[in-house]
Design an enzyme around this catalytic site. Structure first.
Site, PDB file in Angstrom:
ATOM      1  N   ARG A  60      42.915  21.633   8.592  1.00  0.00           N
ATOM      2  CA  ARG A  60      42.096  21.344   8.894  1.00  0.00           C
ATOM      3  C   ARG A  60      41.679  20.085   7.659  1.00  0.00           C
ATOM      4  O   ARG A  60      41.739  18.908   7.995  1.00  0.00           O
ATOM      5  CB  ARG A  60      40.751  21.714   9.445  1.00  0.00           C
ATOM      6  CG  ARG A  60      40.080  21.002   9.924  1.00  0.00           C
ATOM      7  CD  ARG A  60      38.895  22.375  10.062  1.00  0.00           C
ATOM      8  NE  ARG A  60      38.762  23.399  10.710  1.00  0.00           N
ATOM      9  CZ  ARG A  60      39.408  22.795  11.868  1.00  0.00           C
ATOM     10  NH1 ARG A  60      38.574  22.207  12.781  1.00  0.00           N
ATOM     11  NH2 ARG A  60      38.975  24.629  12.600  1.00  0.00           N
ATOM     12  N   ILE A  87      38.167  19.568  15.764  1.00  0.00           N
ATOM     13  CA  ILE A  87      36.774  19.330  14.534  1.00  0.00           C
ATOM     14  C   ILE A  87      37.080  19.263  13.566  1.00  0.00           C
ATOM     15  O   ILE A  87      38.034  19.401  12.966  1.00  0.00           O
ATOM     16  CB  ILE A  87      36.076  21.218  14.075  1.00  0.00           C
ATOM     17  CG1 ILE A  87      35.674  21.109  15.539  1.00  0.00           C
ATOM     18  CG2 ILE A  87      34.968  21.377  13.281  1.00  0.00           C
ATOM     19  CD1 ILE A  87      34.837  23.179  15.731  1.00  0.00           C
ATOM     20  N   LEU A  88      36.442  18.201  12.540  1.00  0.00           N
ATOM     21  CA  LEU A  88      36.511  17.660  10.791  1.00  0.00           C
ATOM     22  C   LEU A  88      35.910  18.111   9.673  1.00  0.00           C
ATOM     23  O   LEU A  88      34.561  18.912   9.929  1.00  0.00           O
ATOM     24  CB  LEU A  88      36.783  15.544  11.331  1.00  0.00           C
ATOM     25  CG  LEU A  88      37.154  15.579  12.613  1.00  0.00           C
ATOM     26  CD1 LEU A  88      36.598  14.069  12.064  1.00  0.00           C
ATOM     27  CD2 LEU A  88      39.169  15.191  11.911  1.00  0.00           C
ATOM     28  N   ASN A 102      28.282  11.520  17.687  1.00  0.00           N
ATOM     29  CA  ASN A 102      28.837  11.935  19.040  1.00  0.00           C
ATOM     30  C   ASN A 102      28.043  11.897  19.950  1.00  0.00           C
ATOM     31  O   ASN A 102      26.851  11.721  20.084  1.00  0.00           O
ATOM     32  CB  ASN A 102      28.866  13.742  18.166  1.00  0.00           C
ATOM     33  CG  ASN A 102      29.763  14.263  19.359  1.00  0.00           C
ATOM     34  OD1 ASN A 102      31.045  13.887  19.511  1.00  0.00           O
ATOM     35  ND2 ASN A 102      29.062  16.271  19.378  1.00  0.00           N
ATOM     36  N   THR A 103      29.055  12.014  20.954  1.00  0.00           N
ATOM     37  CA  THR A 103      27.665  12.216  22.278  1.00  0.00           C
ATOM     38  C   THR A 103      28.284  14.218  22.769  1.00  0.00           C
ATOM     39  O   THR A 103      29.479  14.404  22.447  1.00  0.00           O
ATOM     40  CB  THR A 103      28.398  11.270  23.564  1.00  0.00           C
ATOM     41  OG1 THR A 103      27.665  12.225  24.793  1.00  0.00           O
ATOM     42  CG2 THR A 103      29.726  11.483  23.361  1.00  0.00           C
ATOM     43  N   HIS A 104      27.461  14.992  22.972  1.00  0.00           N
ATOM     44  CA  HIS A 104      27.294  16.235  23.851  1.00  0.00           C
ATOM     45  C   HIS A 104      26.740  16.569  24.958  1.00  0.00           C
ATOM     46  O   HIS A 104      25.567  15.889  25.210  1.00  0.00           O
ATOM     47  CB  HIS A 104      27.009  17.066  22.659  1.00  0.00           C
ATOM     48  CG  HIS A 104      27.215  18.290  22.751  1.00  0.00           C
ATOM     49  ND1 HIS A 104      27.944  18.907  22.226  1.00  0.00           N
ATOM     50  CD2 HIS A 104      26.513  19.515  23.647  1.00  0.00           C
ATOM     51  CE1 HIS A 104      27.999  20.516  22.947  1.00  0.00           C
ATOM     52  NE2 HIS A 104      26.764  20.913  23.412  1.00  0.00           N
ATOM     53  N   ASP A 140      28.140  20.034  15.710  1.00  0.00           N
ATOM     54  CA  ASP A 140      26.250  19.407  17.184  1.00  0.00           C
ATOM     55  C   ASP A 140      25.261  19.886  16.604  1.00  0.00           C
ATOM     56  O   ASP A 140      24.253  20.664  17.319  1.00  0.00           O
ATOM     57  CB  ASP A 140      26.677  20.635  18.097  1.00  0.00           C
ATOM     58  CG  ASP A 140      28.329  20.349  18.821  1.00  0.00           C
ATOM     59  OD1 ASP A 140      28.494  19.072  18.994  1.00  0.00           O
ATOM     60  OD2 ASP A 140      28.803  21.160  19.653  1.00  0.00           O
TER      61      ASP A 140
HETATM   62  C1  GAR Z   1      32.059  14.255  27.483  1.00  0.00           C
HETATM   63  O1  GAR Z   1      31.444  14.903  28.404  1.00  0.00           O
HETATM   64  C2  GAR Z   1      31.491  14.391  25.838  1.00  0.00           C
HETATM   65  O2  GAR Z   1      29.983  15.131  25.833  1.00  0.00           O
HETATM   66  C3  GAR Z   1      32.596  15.731  25.954  1.00  0.00           C
HETATM   67  O3  GAR Z   1      33.500  15.748  26.195  1.00  0.00           O
HETATM   68  C4  GAR Z   1      33.347  14.359  27.571  1.00  0.00           C
HETATM   69  C5  GAR Z   1      34.696  13.073  26.938  1.00  0.00           C
HETATM   70  O4  GAR Z   1      34.374  13.166  28.288  1.00  0.00           O
HETATM   71  N1  GAR Z   1      32.244  15.946  24.659  1.00  0.00           N
HETATM   72  C6  GAR Z   1      32.314  17.282  23.712  1.00  0.00           C
HETATM   73  O5  GAR Z   1      32.457  18.805  25.272  1.00  0.00           O
HETATM   74  C7  GAR Z   1      32.135  17.474  23.052  1.00  0.00           C
HETATM   75  N2  GAR Z   1      31.845  19.023  22.271  1.00  0.00           N
HETATM   76  P1  GAR Z   1      35.700  11.328  29.162  1.00  0.00           P
HETATM   77  O6  GAR Z   1      36.519  12.085  28.199  1.00  0.00           O
HETATM   78  O7  GAR Z   1      36.227  11.703  30.069  1.00  0.00           O
HETATM   79  O8  GAR Z   1      35.108  10.410  27.711  1.00  0.00           O
END
Ligand code: GAR
Length: 202
Positions: A60, A87-88, A102-104, A140
């Protein structure tokens, strides 16, 4: 500011960023994926730093250093993870302190981790959503910048619910990144949580 987007999947959020005119200068993935093709279609530099080339046990830190060096080399100043599947480690948080978002797909601190949508459904919540937050070494758990809610329908399965969450993410993440880029949202290096160990925002 030069924006890099880290991806692993379909890249629909990346697509929304580009469509909204965000200045995406670099797209990096950890595996071959549709999002990389999408970046190329938009004439954005796209680099695959394959995690499977970092050993059976996955080194990692070595992976993180390689990715960090790439971001530094390209003059990146803001990093947005959009479905990035690795995970970085610490090195990227040292170099880009407070500059990684990040978006979760859940209302953190509820349902962190890789199966947020599935976990929310399994718990029977009637409302879930998404969270844009500052990424930190702890998965997260960084400071929350924005959240959006999504109602759970009785006939929802993981795929249908995730798709409606992603529709909200595409607007919320774009708006939040834009605010950061114009300096409206303050992004500062967060304090290191006591006892923080292995892990990073997904
Ligand atoms: C998104 O819903 C994002 O929140 C999630 O992956 C999807 C990416 O969608 N990320 C995670 O679950 C990280 N914990 P996409 O490939 O269509 O942009």
């Amino acid at each position: 500011m030069s924006l890099a987007v880290l991806v692993s999947g379909t890249g629909s959020i990346l697509d929304a960023m580009v469509a909204a005119g965000l200045p995406v200068a670099l797209v990096v993935s950890d595996r071959p994926c549709p999002a990389i093709g999408l970046a190329a279609d938009h004439d954005i530099e796209a680099v695959v730093v394959r995690r499977d080339s970092f050993g059976d046990d996955f080194d990692r830190d070595a992976y993180t250093v390689r990715l960090t060096d790439l971001l530094v080399d390209r003059g990146v100043s803001l990093v947005a993870m959009a479905g990035f599947g690795t995970i970085l480690g610490q090195p990227v948080y040292d170099r880009f302190a407070g500059q990684i978002l990040n978006t979760h797909p859940a209302l953190l601190p509820a349902f962190p981790g890789w199966h947020a949508v599935r976990d929310a459904l399994a718990h029977g919540v009637t409302v879930t959503g998404c969270t844009v937050h500052l990424a930190t070494l702890e998965v997260d758990a960084g400071p929350i910048l924005a959240q959006g809610t999504v109602e759970v329908r009785p006939d929802d399965d993981e795929a249908s619910l995730h798709e409606r969450i992603k529709a909200v993410e595409r607007r919320l993440y774009v708006d939040t990144i834009r605010s950061v880029l114009v300096g409206e949202a303050s992004v500062a290096a967060p304090p290191v949580p006591a006892g923080a160990s292995e892990g990073a925002s997904t």
